[in-house]
Scaffold this motif. Structure first.
Motif, short mmCIF file in Angstrom:
data_model
loop_
_atom_site.label_atom_id
_atom_site.label_comp_id
_atom_site.label_asym_id
_atom_site.label_seq_id
_atom_site.Cartn_x
_atom_site.Cartn_y
_atom_site.Cartn_z
N LYS A 203 45.61 53.73 36.00
CA LYS A 203 46.37 53.60 34.74
C LYS A 203 46.28 54.88 33.92
O LYS A 203 47.28 55.33 33.34
N ARG B 173 58.24 41.40 39.46
CA ARG B 173 58.39 42.78 39.93
C ARG B 173 59.50 42.88 40.97
O ARG B 173 60.27 43.84 41.00
N LEU C 141 45.32 53.48 43.57
CA LEU C 141 45.79 52.12 43.89
C LEU C 141 45.70 51.87 45.39
O LEU C 141 45.32 50.77 45.83
N ARG D 274 51.04 46.99 40.95
CA ARG D 274 51.17 48.22 40.17
C ARG D 274 51.74 49.36 41.01
O ARG D 274 52.53 50.16 40.52
#
Length: 216
Positions: free
Chosen positions: A98, A165, A113, A132
Motif C-alpha cells: 500500500k 473488483r 503482493l 489488490r
C-alpha cells in the motif's frame, strides 16, 4: 516375603511378558517422551518467533506513521527473511504494498503482493493480496491478468470484494452485462456491515441497474 502359588504365577507371567516386550515398551516410552519434548520445544520456538515478529511489526507501523520509507523497507525485509512463517510477514508485505502504491511505485507494490500470494501465510492474506494485485493490473489495463488473479476459491467474507473488483474490470472492458452480473453478485454476498455495499449499488445504478431491471 513369601508369595502364594497364585502370586508366584502372576509374577512369572509378568517377568515373561517383560522379557518378551520390555524393550519394545521402553522404546515406545522413549519415543513418546521425545515427541512430547519436541512438541514443547516447537511451541516455545513458535511463541518466541511470534513475539519477535510482533515487535518488528510494531516498528514497521511506527515507520509508516513517520513516513520513513527506508525503515519501512528494512522492517518488511527482516520480517519476510527471518519470520516468513508468521502472519506478521504477510501483514507487513501488504502494508508495504500500500505504501508503494501510494508513492506510485507500482512495481514494488506488485512485488510485495506477489510475495504474499506465493509465500505468505493465511488464506485471507493471500486473498487480499490477489484482490489488490488485480486492482493494480486493472489500472495498467492488463484485464486478462487481473481476472486471472480473481479466479479460484476465496474466503466467504471476501467474495463480495472479488465480485466487485470483477465488475470494475468488466466496466473497463465495456462488458456491461458481465459487469452488472458481477456487481449484483457483490451486493448479494455483501453483508449489511460491509462499508462498500452502498458504493457497489451506486456503480450498478450507473451502468443501468441489474440485468433483470434492464431487460424489463
Amino acid at each position: 516375603m513369601a508369595y502364594d502359588l497364585e502370586e508366584q504365577e502372576q509374577l512369572a507371567t509378568l517377568k515373561a511378558t517383560w522379557k518378551q516386550y520390555g524393550n519394545l515398551i521402553t522404546w515406545v516410552l522413549i519415543i513418546a517422551l521425545a515427541a512430547y519434548a519436541g512438541w514443547m520445544q516447537w511451541n516455545n520456538y513458535q511463541t518466541n518467533q511470534a513475539g519477535q515478529a510482533s515487535q518488528l511489526y510494531e516498528e514497521l507501523q511506527k515507520s509508516v506513521t513517520a513516513k520513513d520509507a527506508a525503515k519501512i523497507q528494512r522492517a518488511v525485509g527482516d520480517l519476510k527473511e527471518k519470520f516468513p512463517a508468521t502472519s506478521y510477514a504477510s501483514m507487513a508485505a501488504l502494508v508495504s504494498a500500500k505504501t508503494s502504491f501510494d508513492a506510485n511505485d507500482l512495481k514494488s507494490a506488485k512485488s510485495q503482493l506477489q510475495w504474499v500470494i506465493d509465500s505468505g501465510r493465511g488464506d485471507e492474506y493471500k486473498a487480499l493480496a490477489k484482490i489488490r494485485l488485480a486492482g493494480i493490473l486493472l489500472d495498467e489495463k492488463l484485464f486478462d491478468e487481473a481476472l486471472k488473479q480473481l479466479s479460484g476459491e476465496f474466503p466467504a467474507e471476501l467474495q463480495a470484494d472479488v465480485a466487485d473488483r470483477k465488475g470494475d474490470i468488466f466496466v473497463a472492458q465495456a462488458k456491461l452485462d458481465d459487469a452488472r452480473k458481477s456487481y449484483q453478485v457483490a451486493l448479494d454476498k455483501a453483508t449489511e456491515k460491509n462499508s462498500v455495499k452502498q458504493l457497489i449499488q451506486i456503480k450498478l445504478d450507473a451502468i443501468g441497474g441489474s440485468v433483470e431491471s434492464v431487460s424489463k
